[in-house]
Enzyme design. Structure first.
Site, PDB file in Angstrom:
ATOM      1  N   MET A 287     -68.460  33.351  32.457  1.00 14.31           N
ATOM      2  CA  MET A 287     -67.144  33.152  32.443  1.00 14.31           C
ATOM      3  C   MET A 287     -66.911  33.211  30.681  1.00 14.31           C
ATOM      4  O   MET A 287     -67.129  32.845  30.421  1.00 14.31           O
ATOM      5  CB  MET A 287     -66.784  32.105  33.275  1.00 14.31           C
ATOM      6  CG  MET A 287     -64.830  32.650  33.936  1.00 14.31           C
ATOM      7  SD  MET A 287     -62.968  32.193  33.437  1.00 14.31           S
ATOM      8  CE  MET A 287     -63.762  30.597  32.214  1.00 14.31           C
ATOM      9  N   CYS A 288     -65.685  34.570  30.963  1.00 12.89           N
ATOM     10  CA  CYS A 288     -65.416  35.161  29.625  1.00 12.89           C
ATOM     11  C   CYS A 288     -64.036  35.278  29.516  1.00 12.89           C
ATOM     12  O   CYS A 288     -63.030  35.481  30.415  1.00 12.89           O
ATOM     13  CB  CYS A 288     -66.374  36.227  29.247  1.00 12.89           C
ATOM     14  SG  CYS A 288     -68.035  36.435  29.782  1.00 12.89           S
ATOM     15  N   GLY A 289     -62.891  35.718  28.655  1.00 13.86           N
ATOM     16  CA  GLY A 289     -62.513  35.816  27.989  1.00 13.86           C
ATOM     17  C   GLY A 289     -62.026  37.284  27.565  1.00 13.86           C
ATOM     18  O   GLY A 289     -63.294  37.599  27.347  1.00 13.86           O
TER      19      GLY A 289
ATOM     20  N   SER B  13     -64.784  35.697  24.086  1.00 18.84           N
ATOM     21  CA  SER B  13     -64.994  34.709  24.388  1.00 18.84           C
ATOM     22  C   SER B  13     -65.439  34.150  25.539  1.00 18.84           C
ATOM     23  O   SER B  13     -66.334  35.215  26.191  1.00 18.84           O
ATOM     24  CB  SER B  13     -63.876  33.700  24.286  1.00 18.84           C
ATOM     25  OG  SER B  13     -63.150  33.539  25.285  1.00 18.84           O
TER      26      SER B  13
END
Length: 562
Positions: free
Chosen positions: A1-3, A54
């Site tokens: 999962m990322c930003g 991120s």
């Protein structure tokens, strides 16, 4: 999962401000990187592209830093997702690198062929995702969310043709940020004299609901074959989401820590997932059950004579402890850890501005009450008690380290769990019920999933939805409505405020989501099979917390503080 953060700007690169950086790093604590690119398609001035990602590393043996960049072509990918399958083939290892490779291959052609091939790659991905992909060969940016909208992506566009895409809202923006529609793939092409925008439809049609109406009265309960098939499909969906989760956490994880936790009200949907997780994971892996309850001043005022803890009086705490106890009885070899997350009203007030910022652009009283419950549940900080093997249960302050959270969302929409589904059946039989279910699944991508992703991921956790697995959704929509539910002409539909029935045979189970109830019954969880649907804001008592507000509705827009 990322930003994800992405911007298009004229004068100079537009970087995220410190608050956005902090929120992105909260979502993805394992890696943070910024890449810049400049596009000069013979325009009067260059266009600056900024890519920021991120990473919360949950796939593969190493942390895959993002954004991904192909140095030969200059193409760039920001990927916030989990590709469980591509073109029906299960993905092993890191999925973002494999998705990037496929997009690069698809980019090796001119438009409109590149549009078609890139659409084909994205359409064939099974799993939740949001993305920004820059095809440097055609000076085109593609962005979007999966068709079910399970990951957040917000867009903010100014009059000067600047644009920002982000997983979280951009504070103090002069223009509103909006959810990117999951109904198509979006693109921006930088041409010689202009910037062209457009949308690309998904290449295959969404699964259609079975609207068949029986020609004769159906059997009293769904068939045993349907129950077995349902369990098989749901177990397969869960396996992708709970097996081989790596631990790339920067913090030292204690021995005996769980990798998987459930957002656990004790209701049918989440307890069925917990029971199936037991069949999948080795018994030496503990599972955390995150159960949240709130100190609600209105409820306390209405129950002044009661001496019991206001948290233990919350409906979800009562059902949570009951289902926890039954899991311990039926699956005693597993270490089940019940985490009682008690939120005093003072903490609600302190965190309220943060929650409102995270859930934006959603802005109603109902949004806040739901988001608040998910926010504190995902934090996972409470008092734990482990398998109840006797009268003495050890409780201790605890903070769950599980980075994968399972949610039962989607079961109600697929299997008729809301009270309006029974009302639709009473008004117009199976045909009206099918129409209501079709409406639910068609709008699920544009309603609440983006909001929930922003709120939950703030704690560096990833929420996964087994009931929204593409194959499980397809199976569920294909079933006739009377095989999913127990609604039958002439059969009483119990009201949700009635006490739970003392059920001794499966035919007496509540009609709503009957197929899932029968699955639970078959797995030995008979008490949990009788649990009624209860909205999270009422079960955790986050609804209507402020005494001074008077009468409010869930659809009321929030009033700014101060």
């Amino acid at each position: 999962m990322c930003g994800i953060f992405f911007s298009i700007a004229r004068d100079r690169p537009c970087l995220p401000d410190p608050r956005i950086v902090s929120n992105l790093q909260a979502r993805g604590p394992d890696s943070y990187r910024v890449l810049n690119a400049t596009v000069s398609p013979a325009l009067a001035e260059s266009v600056h592209l900024t890519f920021v990602s991120s990473v919360l590393a949950l796939r593969g043996d190493v942390i895959q830093q993002q954004p991904l960049c192909d140095h030969d072509s200059g193409s760039i990918l920001c990927w916030n997702g989990e590709a469980w399958k591509i073109d029906g083939v299960a993905i092993e290892g890191n999925d973002s690198a494999q998705v990037f490779d496929l997009l690069l291959q698809a980019s090796q052609s001119t438009e409109p062929a590149a549009h078609q091939r890139i659409c084909d790659v994205l359409t064939n991905i099974s799993g939740p995702f949001a993305f920004v992909f820059y095809n440097a060969l055609t000076s085109t940016v593609y962005y979007g969310r999966d068709r079910l909208g399970r990951r957040s992506l917000l867009v903010n566009q100014s009059d000067d043709q600047s644009l920002t895409l982000a997983s979280i809202g951009v504070p103090n923006s002069k223009t509103p940020h909006l959810e990117v529609s999951p109904e198509s793939i979006h693109y921006i092409t930088f041409e010689k004299s202009s910037i062209k925008t457009g949308e690309l439809p998904w290449l295959n049609a969404p699964p259609a609901i079975n609207k068949e109406v029986p020609t004769q009265p159906p059997a009293l309960i769904p068939s045993a074959l349907s129950v077995t098939q349902c369990l098989t499909q749901l177990r397969e969906a869960l396996e992708f989401r709970v097996v081989d989760i790596p631990d790339h956490s920067h913090s030292q994880v204690r021995p005996g820590s769980a990798k998987v936790a459930l957002l656990f009200s004790g209701g049918l949907d989440c307890t069925l997932l917990a029971r199936l997780v037991h069949d999948i994971l080795p018994t030496n892996e503990p599972v955390d059950l995150l159960n949240v309850a709130f100190e609600n001043p209105r409820s306390i005022a209405a129950n002044v004579s009661r001496t019991k803890s206001p948290y233990e009086l919350c409906p979800d705490r009562i059902t949570g402890r009951s289902s926890f106890s039954e899991l311990c009885e039926v699956c005693p070899a597993r270490k089940w850890r019940f985490v009682a997350i008690n939120i005093p009203y003072s903490e609600v007030v302190a965190h309220r501005p943060t929650i409102i910022r995270l859930m934006s652009p959603h802005n109603t009283e109902m949004d806040l009450s739901i988001a608040m419950a998910l926010y504190f549940a995902a934090r996972g900080r409470g008092v734990s008690s482990e398998n109840q093997q006797g009268p003495d249960v050890t409780e201790a302050d605890f903070s769950s380290t599980a980075r994968v959270l399972l949610s039962g969302l989607g079961a109600d929409e697929l299997y008729g769990g809301y009270s309006r589904h029974s009302a639709a059946f009473e008004r117009g039989g199976y045909s009206r019920l099918a129409d209501e279910l079709e409406m639910d699944i068609n709008r699920i991508g544009s309603r609440n999933l983006g909001r929930d992703d922003r709120v939950i991921s703030h704690w560096g956790k990833e929420v996964r939805y087994p009931y929204l697995d593409e194959d499980f959704v397809r199976f569920s929509l294909h079933l006739p409505v009377w095989e999913k539910t127990g609604f039958r002409p002439g059969k009483k539909v119990p009201k949700h405020y009635e006490d739970a029935l003392q059920v001794d045979i499966p035919e007496n189970l509540e009609p709503a989501k009957l197929l899932l109830r029968l699955a639970m019954w078959q797995l030995g969880m008979k008490r949990a099979a009788t649990e009624r649907k209860r909205a999270i804001q009422f079960g955790a008592r986050t609804a209507k917390m402020d005494i001074g507000k008077g009468r409010t509705k869930g659809t009321d827009t929030l009033v700014a503080d101060g």
